[in-house]
Design an enzyme around this catalytic site. Structure first.
Site, PDB file in Angstrom:
ATOM      1  N   LYS A 180      26.883 -42.693   2.386  1.00 39.51           N
ATOM      2  CA  LYS A 180      25.849 -43.717   2.593  1.00 39.51           C
ATOM      3  C   LYS A 180      25.891 -44.178   4.049  1.00 39.51           C
ATOM      4  O   LYS A 180      26.848 -43.875   4.772  1.00 39.51           O
ATOM      5  CB  LYS A 180      26.097 -44.891   1.635  1.00 39.51           C
ATOM      6  CG  LYS A 180      27.414 -45.610   1.870  1.00 39.51           C
ATOM      7  CD  LYS A 180      27.717 -46.623   0.775  1.00 39.51           C
ATOM      8  CE  LYS A 180      29.048 -47.309   1.049  1.00 39.51           C
ATOM      9  NZ  LYS A 180      29.517 -48.093  -0.092  1.00 39.51           N
ATOM     10  N   TYR A 206      26.244 -61.415  33.837  1.00 41.14           N
ATOM     11  CA  TYR A 206      25.494 -62.605  33.436  1.00 41.14           C
ATOM     12  C   TYR A 206      26.415 -63.828  33.389  1.00 41.14           C
ATOM     13  O   TYR A 206      27.549 -63.738  32.905  1.00 41.14           O
ATOM     14  CB  TYR A 206      24.931 -62.428  32.029  1.00 41.14           C
ATOM     15  CG  TYR A 206      23.704 -61.542  31.947  1.00 41.14           C
ATOM     16  CD1 TYR A 206      22.546 -61.869  32.656  1.00 41.14           C
ATOM     17  CD2 TYR A 206      23.704 -60.418  31.144  1.00 41.14           C
ATOM     18  CE1 TYR A 206      21.415 -61.062  32.559  1.00 41.14           C
ATOM     19  CE2 TYR A 206      22.568 -59.612  31.041  1.00 41.14           C
ATOM     20  CZ  TYR A 206      21.430 -59.940  31.760  1.00 41.14           C
ATOM     21  OH  TYR A 206      20.318 -59.155  31.657  1.00 41.14           O
TER      22      TYR A 206
HETATM   23  C1  LIG Z   1      30.806 -47.642  -0.553  1.00 42.17           C
HETATM   24  C2  LIG Z   1      31.146 -47.439  -1.962  1.00 42.17           C
HETATM   25  C3  LIG Z   1      32.222 -46.620  -2.313  1.00 42.17           C
HETATM   26  C4  LIG Z   1      33.160 -46.001  -1.308  1.00 42.17           C
HETATM   27  O1  LIG Z   1      33.975 -46.976  -0.697  1.00 42.17           O
HETATM   28  P1  LIG Z   1      35.140 -46.568   0.330  1.00 42.17           P
HETATM   29  O2  LIG Z   1      35.920 -47.814   0.474  1.00 42.17           O
HETATM   30  O3  LIG Z   1      34.451 -46.220   1.607  1.00 42.17           O
HETATM   31  O4  LIG Z   1      35.867 -45.439  -0.246  1.00 42.17           O
HETATM   32  C5  LIG Z   1      32.426 -46.390  -3.670  1.00 42.17           C
HETATM   33  N1  LIG Z   1      31.635 -46.954  -4.608  1.00 42.17           N
HETATM   34  C6  LIG Z   1      30.592 -47.755  -4.287  1.00 42.17           C
HETATM   35  C7  LIG Z   1      29.755 -48.342  -5.378  1.00 42.17           C
HETATM   36  C8  LIG Z   1      30.318 -48.031  -2.962  1.00 42.17           C
HETATM   37  O5  LIG Z   1      29.299 -48.838  -2.649  1.00 42.17           O
END
Ligand SMILES: *Cc1c(COP(=O)(O)O)cnc(C)c1O
Length: 383
Positions: free
Chosen positions: A38, A277
């Protein structure tokens, strides 16, 4: 595609191989690994990561939206299973069914929509029922289960039950131990209820990266692993615990991503002048400074103003002044550097390294957040 060439990102193929091997050594051969890609594969690039993971025999990918699912399918060279853990846009529903994309379903509203679409398209919805077990984010709560099981039995012709799942609320910190154990108990009770009603999913899954390390007994037959894939720990506590438990000094993980830019200008500032800045940095001696064409608009957090570090020619140099939208300045007094020299923002240069967690600590940003903020238009090259 027009890229943003003021910096570049390298994706280390051998690090991916190493990390997948490590993950597999933790979960064993009988557990299905779904690689979580993702948020543009945690900033690494879906286009680069999906083929690399496939070359390491990953065939199952988790994303959060139908938009990301489309990108995974585009990048794939195999026939992957793609699972959407979040949101399917209304206009993508037909595409999701046509491409046999699997989806989490976490409320009656969406369940009804999937079943309705399945009837209309004469296809089965491929569903993972998400149970609410204590994170209090998404999912059917224990009190919904009777009604849910009733609906599922009625609509049995219109879906395949690919999974029953839940998500832990912070397995990366021992402070949450009690809460995670309670979630596991609630999850097991939910699964038992389905079983009593002869509803059997293909898979049962709850564990993310932190959970496969801290609670391997909760793996069931499938896990969803993100951050470890990219060579990073879910938390510093997990890294320390792992090293102490296994009596090792060196991390078994290898960071996949490096981020480099170059020196675009060098100038001299007299003692007593402010730099950049405002008045956040006062030159207390005559100084030589250099500019780097990366700013907060590209994911180099503004909170790194006057605190960040980069590596140039094997030397660690400090960010001075306020990070701008498109550039920042570094202190190059007393060192030999030239316009065009490589600046390592994240990664290794000679014997020195800046890793994501170090960078994150300085800017008070989580590994996850930092990576996903890196501008997606910076070219990513697999090396
Ligand atoms: C992001 C996510 C994961 C993976 O998490 P990690 O800590 O990166 O391994 C697993 N399950 C769900 C529902 C997530 O949103």
């Amino acid at each position: 595609m027009i890229y943003n060439n003021s910096s570049k990102i390298e994706i280390d193929k051998s690090a991916v191989r190493n990390n997948i091997t490590f993950i597999r050594s933790q979960i064993g051969d009988s557990v299905l690994l779904s690689s979580v890609v993702k948020a543009n594969a945690y900033g690494h690039g879906i286009d680069q990561m999906v083929p690399l993971l496939e070359s390491n025999d990953v065939r199952h990918f988790s994303v959060f939206s139908s938009f990301e699912a489309r990108r995974v399918l585009q990048a794939s060279k195999n026939q992957p299973t793609i699972m959407i853990m979040g949101d399917v846009a209304e206009e993508d529903l037909l595409w999701v069914f046509e491409h046999e994309i699997e989806c989490f379903v976490y409320n009656f509203h969406d369940l009804k929509n999937y079943i309705y679409a399945a009837k209309k398209l004469k296809k089965r919805a491929l569903l993972h029922i998400e149970l609410e077990t204590g994170m209090n984010r998404h999912g059917f709560s224990p009190s919904d289960l009777d009604q849910l099981i009733g609906s599922l039995r009625e609509q049995a012709d219109y879906f395949e039950l690919k999974g029953i799942c839940t998500h832990f609320a912070g397995a990366e910190s021992s402070a949450n131990y009690k809460r995670i154990c309670n979630q596991q108990k609630t999850f097991l009770r939910g699964i038992a209820k389905f079983r009593e009603n002869d509803i059997v999913p293909d898979h049962i899954h709850s564990s993310c990266s932190a959970a496969i390390l801290a609670y391997p007994e909760f793996n069931h037959d499938m896990v969803r692993v993100g951050i470890l894939t990219y060579g990073l720990w879910p938390s510093t506590e997990m890294q320390l615990t792992y090293k102490i438990k296994n009596e090792i000094d060196k991390s078994p993980l290898q960071p996949v991503l490096s981020w480099r830019s170059r020196i675009t200008d060098i100038s001299y500032v007299e003692s007593g002048e402010f730099i950049g800045y405002g008045n956040s940095y006062l030159a207390e001696t005559d100084m030589k400074i250099a500019s780097v064409p990366v700013g907060y608009g590209y994911g180099f957090n503004r909170s790194l103003s006057n605190t960040g570090r980069v590596i140039v020619n094997g030397m660690r140099l400090s960010v001075i002044g306020i990070v701008n939208m498109n550039m920042f300045l570094i202190d190059a007094s007393n060192v030999e550097i030239n316009i065009g020299d490589t600046v390592t923002i994240i990664g290794k240069d000679g014997s020195k390294a800046i890793n994501v967690s170090h960078f994150g600590n300085l800017s008070d940003t989580l590994n996850y957040e930092l990576l996903t903020r890196i501008d997606k238009d910076i070219p990513r090259n697999v090396v």
